[in-house]
Structures are given as structure tokens and as C-alpha cells.
Motif scaffolding. Structure first.
Motif, short mmCIF file in Angstrom:
data_model
loop_
_atom_site.label_atom_id
_atom_site.label_comp_id
_atom_site.label_asym_id
_atom_site.label_seq_id
_atom_site.Cartn_x
_atom_site.Cartn_y
_atom_site.Cartn_z
N GLN A 1 0.85 -1.20 0.00
CA GLN A 1 0.00 0.00 0.00
C GLN A 1 0.88 1.23 0.00
O GLN A 1 1.90 1.28 0.69
N LEU A 2 0.46 2.23 -0.78
CA LEU A 2 1.15 3.51 -0.83
C LEU A 2 0.16 4.59 -0.44
O LEU A 2 -0.91 4.71 -1.04
N VAL A 3 0.51 5.40 0.55
CA VAL A 3 -0.36 6.46 1.03
C VAL A 3 0.35 7.79 0.85
O VAL A 3 1.41 8.02 1.44
N GLU A 4 -0.25 8.65 0.03
CA GLU A 4 0.35 9.94 -0.29
C GLU A 4 -0.28 11.04 0.55
O GLU A 4 -1.44 10.95 0.96
N SER A 5 0.48 12.10 0.74
CA SER A 5 -0.04 13.29 1.41
C SER A 5 0.76 14.50 0.95
O SER A 5 1.86 14.35 0.41
N GLY A 6 0.20 15.68 1.18
CA GLY A 6 0.94 16.91 0.94
C GLY A 6 0.52 17.72 -0.26
O GLY A 6 1.04 18.81 -0.48
N GLY A 7 -0.41 17.24 -1.06
CA GLY A 7 -0.86 18.03 -2.20
C GLY A 7 -1.71 19.21 -1.74
O GLY A 7 -2.02 19.36 -0.57
N GLY A 8 -2.07 20.05 -2.71
CA GLY A 8 -2.92 21.19 -2.39
C GLY A 8 -2.81 22.29 -3.41
O GLY A 8 -2.30 22.08 -4.51
N LEU A 9 -3.28 23.45 -3.00
CA LEU A 9 -3.28 24.64 -3.86
C LEU A 9 -2.18 25.58 -3.40
O LEU A 9 -2.07 25.87 -2.20
N VAL A 10 -1.40 26.06 -4.35
CA VAL A 10 -0.30 26.97 -4.02
C VAL A 10 -0.18 28.00 -5.13
O VAL A 10 -0.51 27.73 -6.28
N GLN A 11 0.30 29.18 -4.78
CA GLN A 11 0.52 30.21 -5.78
C GLN A 11 1.80 29.95 -6.56
O GLN A 11 2.74 29.31 -6.04
N ALA A 12 1.86 30.45 -7.76
CA ALA A 12 3.07 30.32 -8.56
C ALA A 12 4.26 30.89 -7.80
O ALA A 12 4.16 31.95 -7.17
N GLY A 13 5.36 30.15 -7.87
CA GLY A 13 6.55 30.54 -7.13
C GLY A 13 6.64 29.92 -5.75
O GLY A 13 7.69 30.01 -5.10
N GLY A 14 5.56 29.30 -5.33
CA GLY A 14 5.53 28.70 -4.01
C GLY A 14 6.11 27.29 -3.98
O GLY A 14 6.65 26.79 -4.97
N SER A 15 5.97 26.65 -2.82
CA SER A 15 6.54 25.33 -2.60
C SER A 15 5.51 24.39 -1.97
O SER A 15 4.59 24.83 -1.27
N LEU A 16 5.70 23.12 -2.23
CA LEU A 16 4.93 22.06 -1.59
C LEU A 16 5.85 20.88 -1.37
O LEU A 16 6.82 20.69 -2.11
N ARG A 17 5.51 20.07 -0.38
CA ARG A 17 6.25 18.84 -0.13
C ARG A 17 5.28 17.67 -0.10
O ARG A 17 4.35 17.66 0.70
N LEU A 18 5.51 16.72 -0.99
CA LEU A 18 4.71 15.51 -1.03
C LEU A 18 5.42 14.40 -0.26
O LEU A 18 6.63 14.31 -0.28
N SER A 19 4.60 13.56 0.38
CA SER A 19 5.13 12.40 1.08
C SER A 19 4.37 11.16 0.64
O SER A 19 3.19 11.23 0.29
N CYS A 20 5.05 10.03 0.66
CA CYS A 20 4.41 8.76 0.31
C CYS A 20 5.01 7.68 1.19
O CYS A 20 6.21 7.41 1.12
N ALA A 21 4.14 7.06 2.00
CA ALA A 21 4.56 6.00 2.89
C ALA A 21 4.12 4.66 2.32
O ALA A 21 2.94 4.48 1.99
N ALA A 22 5.06 3.74 2.22
CA ALA A 22 4.77 2.40 1.70
C ALA A 22 4.69 1.42 2.85
O ALA A 22 5.47 1.50 3.81
N SER A 23 3.76 0.51 2.76
CA SER A 23 3.63 -0.54 3.77
C SER A 23 3.35 -1.87 3.08
O SER A 23 2.90 -1.91 1.93
N GLY A 24 3.62 -2.96 3.81
CA GLY A 24 3.40 -4.28 3.23
C GLY A 24 4.72 -5.00 3.02
O GLY A 24 5.73 -4.69 3.64
N SER A 25 4.70 -5.93 2.09
CA SER A 25 5.88 -6.74 1.80
C SER A 25 6.78 -5.99 0.82
O SER A 25 6.55 -5.98 -0.39
N ILE A 26 7.79 -5.34 1.37
CA ILE A 26 8.66 -4.47 0.57
C ILE A 26 10.11 -4.92 0.71
O ILE A 26 10.64 -4.96 1.81
N SER A 27 10.71 -5.21 -0.41
CA SER A 27 12.12 -5.56 -0.40
C SER A 27 12.95 -4.31 -0.12
O SER A 27 12.54 -3.19 -0.43
N SER A 28 14.08 -4.51 0.49
CA SER A 28 14.96 -3.37 0.76
C SER A 28 15.58 -2.82 -0.53
O SER A 28 16.07 -1.69 -0.55
#
Length: 115
Positions: free
Chosen positions: A3-30
Motif C-alpha cells: 500500500q502507498l499512502v500519499e499526502s501533501g498536495g494542495g493549492l499553491v501560488q506560482a513561485g511557491g513550494s509544496l512537499r509531497l510524502s508517500c509511505a509504503a507498507s506491506g511486503s517491501i524488499s529493501s
């Protein structure tokens, strides 16, 4: 199952910044590759950036110098720091995890840049 769960999207003005995150869970190889794709209305999904478990990265030419991808292997989490955003960055951003034998996608998070 992964499972992949994303967060951090939204509305921002031009020139601005955002940070997206994605957490993975389950059977994941290193040993894996994580990254971000995006899809704007009427356009094909395109690669934004990816990062290997070794730390090596690749970026789309359109985001080089503005976006930075990073990861926390202990948390199975990938981040996308987006700076100097412009209207062309408006899209749904999808987290992506590539394992041996499978490719996994998040549900997508909307990023809208207003000019």
C-alpha cells in the motif's frame, strides 16, 4: 500486498513550494525504486523523479533544479520537495514503487498551482 499512502498536495501560488510524502507498507524488499509520476488533464502520465534504494536519483528535465526527491529507507517513505512551482506543474501526482516482479501506485494527490 503493498500500500502507498500519499499526502501533501494542495493549492499553491506560482513561485511557491509544496512537499509531497508517500509511505509504503506491506511486503517491501529493501532493494527497490520509489518515485513520483504526474498526470495533467488531457496529457499522458509522466515521470517526475525517482530514487533508488542506493540513493541514486533521476529527474525529468522540466523539474531539474526545482524539485528534490529523497527517501527514508527505515520508514519506507519517499518525499518530493517542489519549489518554484508554476502553472505547468498542476497535475495529479502519483507515488510509485517498483519491486522485483511488481509495480505499485498510490491513489494520487492533486497539486494545483495558481498564476
Amino acid at each position: 500486498q503493498v500500500q502507498l499512502v500519499e499526502s501533501g498536495g494542495g493549492l499553491v501560488q506560482a513561485g511557491g513550494s509544496l512537499r509531497l510524502s508517500c509511505a509504503a507498507s506491506g511486503s517491501i524488499s529493501s532493494i527497490n525504486v520509489m518515485g513520483w509520476y504526474r498526470q495533467a488533464p488531457g496529457k499522458q502520465r509522466e515521470l517526475v523523479a525517482l530514487i533508488r534504494s542506493s540513493g541514486n536519483t533521476n529527474y525529468a528535465d522540466s523539474v531539474k533544479g526545482r524539485f528534490t526527491i529523497s527517501r527514508d529507507n527505515a520508514k519506507n517513505t519517499v518525499y518530493l520537495q517542489m519549489n518554484s512551482l508554476n502553472a505547468e506543474d498542476t497535475a495529479v501526482y502519483y507515488c510509485w514503487l517498483s519491486l522485483v516482479g511488481s509495480t505499485n501506485w498510490g491513489q494520487g494527490t492533486q497539486v494545483t498551482v495558481s498564476s
